[in-house]
Structures are given as C-alpha cells and as structure tokens.
Design a protein around this motif. Structure first.
Motif, short mmCIF file in Angstrom:
data_model
loop_
_atom_site.label_atom_id
_atom_site.label_comp_id
_atom_site.label_asym_id
_atom_site.label_seq_id
_atom_site.Cartn_x
_atom_site.Cartn_y
_atom_site.Cartn_z
N THR A 192 0.83 -1.21 -0.10
CA THR A 192 -0.06 0.05 -0.03
C THR A 192 0.93 1.32 -0.10
OG1 THR A 192 -0.30 -0.27 2.34
CG2 THR A 192 -2.07 -1.04 1.14
N LYS A 194 2.28 1.76 -2.51
CA LYS A 194 2.34 2.12 -3.86
C LYS A 194 3.70 1.60 -4.78
CE LYS A 194 -0.48 6.04 -2.84
NZ LYS A 194 -0.94 7.42 -3.00
N PHE A 220 -2.39 -3.96 -4.29
CA PHE A 220 -2.92 -5.09 -3.57
C PHE A 220 -2.46 -6.60 -4.06
CE2 PHE A 220 -5.80 -1.52 -2.88
CZ PHE A 220 -5.61 -1.37 -1.84
N SER A 237 -5.28 0.30 -6.50
CA SER A 237 -6.79 0.83 -6.28
C SER A 237 -7.17 1.52 -7.02
CB SER A 237 -6.35 1.52 -4.75
OG SER A 237 -5.39 2.69 -5.10
N ASP A 283 -6.02 7.19 -5.29
CA ASP A 283 -6.77 6.62 -4.55
C ASP A 283 -7.21 7.31 -3.53
OD1 ASP A 283 -4.07 6.02 -3.67
OD2 ASP A 283 -5.07 5.07 -2.06
N HIS A 319 -16.80 -1.17 -5.63
CA HIS A 319 -16.25 -2.40 -5.29
C HIS A 319 -17.30 -2.94 -4.51
CE1 HIS A 319 -12.14 -1.12 -6.53
NE2 HIS A 319 -12.64 -0.14 -6.46
#
Length: 325
Positions: A192, A194, A220, A237, A283, A319
C-alpha cells in the motif's frame, strides 16, 4: 464486456426457519434478512482462493469467517467437502504445496501462518508473525514466505520449524507476494506504499534487485506470468492492472538469466492491453501533494476540452464483496 459465472461455490444464505407453533398465518412483520448457513458455504467475505494444480478438482478458499474450505469441483453440486478451523481470526491467504497435493498453507489475522495436511488437519503446524498476515506462498518444497501488515516478509523453514530470515520490505503493509516460476530464489512484493519490488535470495539473505512506483495507487496483488518470466502483473486501487517488463532492470535480468532490452519511451509499466501508462488519478488515501497534481491535470484537461469544443467525463468505480466464491 461482462461475463456470467458458470458456477457458484456455496450458498450460505438461507430463508429463516419459522419458529415452533407457527400457524402459517400472515402477520405484518418486517421481513427478516436471510441467515447464514455455515454448512453450505462461507458466512463472511472470501479473502483468498487457491486451485490445486496437482489435483484439479480440489479448490481452497479462505474467509473472514475464520475458516478455510475445501471444495470438490468434480461433483455435480460442487460441494464443500472439508472445513478447516485452525485459525482464530480472518484468514487472508491460502496456497497449495507445489508438489504435495494434500498440503495447504494459510495466513491469518491471528498473526500466524499454518501448514496443514488436509488428510490429518488436527496435526497442523503454526508459525508466529509479528503482525497480521497479508499473503503467504511456497518458496519451494520446504520453505514458505509470508508478508504482513507491518511491511515485513518472513521466510520460515517448515521442516526445521523456525525463521530462516526476516526482511523489512516496505514502509506500509506488504499486501502480496509472488515467487518467480523461473527461479524460486527470486520473488516480488507489492504494498500500500504504492511500490512494487523484486528481490533475490543470495546465500540465505534477500537483496533488492529493482523497485518501481507503479502509478496504480495502493497496490494489492502481484503475479509473475507463468509463460513469460520477464512479465510482472500488478493490481492497484485505481482500478487498473499494470504490467512491468522486467527486462529493463539489469539486476533482474542477471538473476533470471534474461536478455536485456532498452526501456521503451514512457517506461515499462503498462496497463492491461500493453498500453503505456499515463495515470494521473489517485486512490482515496492520496496525500495533499498528489491531490494538487491531480487537480492541476484536471484543469489542463478542461482547458484542452474548451479549445477542442469537447467535454471530458469522469468515471467512478465501485467495489463489492460477499461470502460466495
């Protein structure tokens, strides 16, 4: 294009059973939501999946309901044939052994990774972590790699029962791991934070070969292409899939014995379809600097649209999650 599923594993939602003495008369009551039926499937979000390559009808799923389930895909009803309950919290990851069809690895928010022979599930072996497990994979027949919420990757020796090494791979959660099909000493991680990184284990210690910010937001999932060892897929994301052509990284080429080529104009991260990435959206966790850059880009697009007499339209992605596979 959209695709309809050819099968759904598990139907954990059932109609509520009438209480004893129910006469069948209609009463004006608020309808009750369907109640989960643990015997028919997961009762909370499905968080991990694994297909058994050695026994094609065996499929494993991990869930937030604290269980791992084994499914028989050869039976007409696609039944759940086994429920494993050796974890005490959400199960995030699951992976079959590469050469032993009955051995399964799982990683959980209870801060353990577990190796279990599904023929004798009570004799599972647990390995303790310093944070919640995010991803768990087999490095080879005897070693597992587990990444965790604290950004660490730990290698455990299953036979010896201890840690082989611990790597501080990322500044934030290390969300996914992938081992190269060409050389099991090479693996990739994403986070996360990136970034996506490629590592190699040399003389028992991991070293960094290459790192890149994929411009796909928080990352992810990461996976090597089975028939293209130089290609690494990354999911983030912003709702796009990136592909990193690793032949632009000399150290990775040396480790995987690949021929090197020059990086194409625009870099070697591409979205699905192998187009050059030009990602300017971010995101929901974007910091103020990225927000300002996105706003500047949006203003430039509006100016260009007025010049051309066109208007740009934005897109939103949604989502959803559930307890079915």
């Amino acid at each position: 294009n959209t695709y309809a599923p050819i099968a759904v594993l598990g139907d954990a939602l059932r109609k509520p059973v009438p209480p004893p003495g129910h006469t069948g008369k209609k009463k004006k009551k608020a309808p009750q939501p369907p109640q989960p039926d643990p015997s028919k499937g997961h009762t909370d979000a499905v968080m991990g999946l694994a297909w058994n390559r050695l026994q094609a009808n065996a499929f494993a799923s991990a869930s937030a309901d604290h269980t791992v389930r084994i499914w028989d895909l050869s039976a007409p009803a696609l039944p759940c044939v086994q429920i494993l309950s050796h974890h005490s919290d959400k199960v995030q990851a699951v992976s079959w052994h590469p050469n032993e069809a009955s051995v399964l690895l799982s990683g959980s928010f209870d801060r353990t990774a577990a190796v279990v022979d599904v023929r004798a599930p009570s004799a599972h072996r647990s390995f303790h972590l310093d944070a919640d497990a995010e991803s768990a994979v087999w490095a080879d027949d005897a070693r597992i790699l587990v990444s965790s919420e604290d950004g660490h990757v730990v290698c455990f020796d299953v036979r010896a029962g201890g840690r082989a090494w611990t790597l501080s791979a990322h500044d934030k959660a290390a969300t996914s791991l992938a081992v190269s099909p060409r050389d099991p000493s090479v693996f990739a991680t994403c986070s996360t934070d990136k970034t996506v990184k490629v590592w190699s284990v040399v003389e028992g210690k991991p070293r960094l070969l290459a790192a890149k910010e994929a411009q796909l937001g928080a990352l992810f999932d990461v996976s090597f292409a089975a028939d293209g060892p130089h290609l690494l897929a990354i999911g983030g994301s912003v709702g796009k899939v990136g592909v990193w052509d690793l032949t632009d990284a000399a150290a990775v080429c040396d480790a995987l014995r690949l021929g090197r080529r020059e990086t194409p104009v625009g870099g070697s991260i591409a979205t699905s379809g192998m187009r050059a990435v030009d990602v300017h959206t971010s995101d929901s966790e974007t910091d103020e600097e990225e927000g300002a850059a996105a706003a500047a880009h949006a203003s430039a697009k509006k100016a260009a649209a007025r010049t051309k007499g066109t208007r740009d339209s934005g897109r939103k992605s949604k989502h959803s999650g559930g307890g079915q596979t």
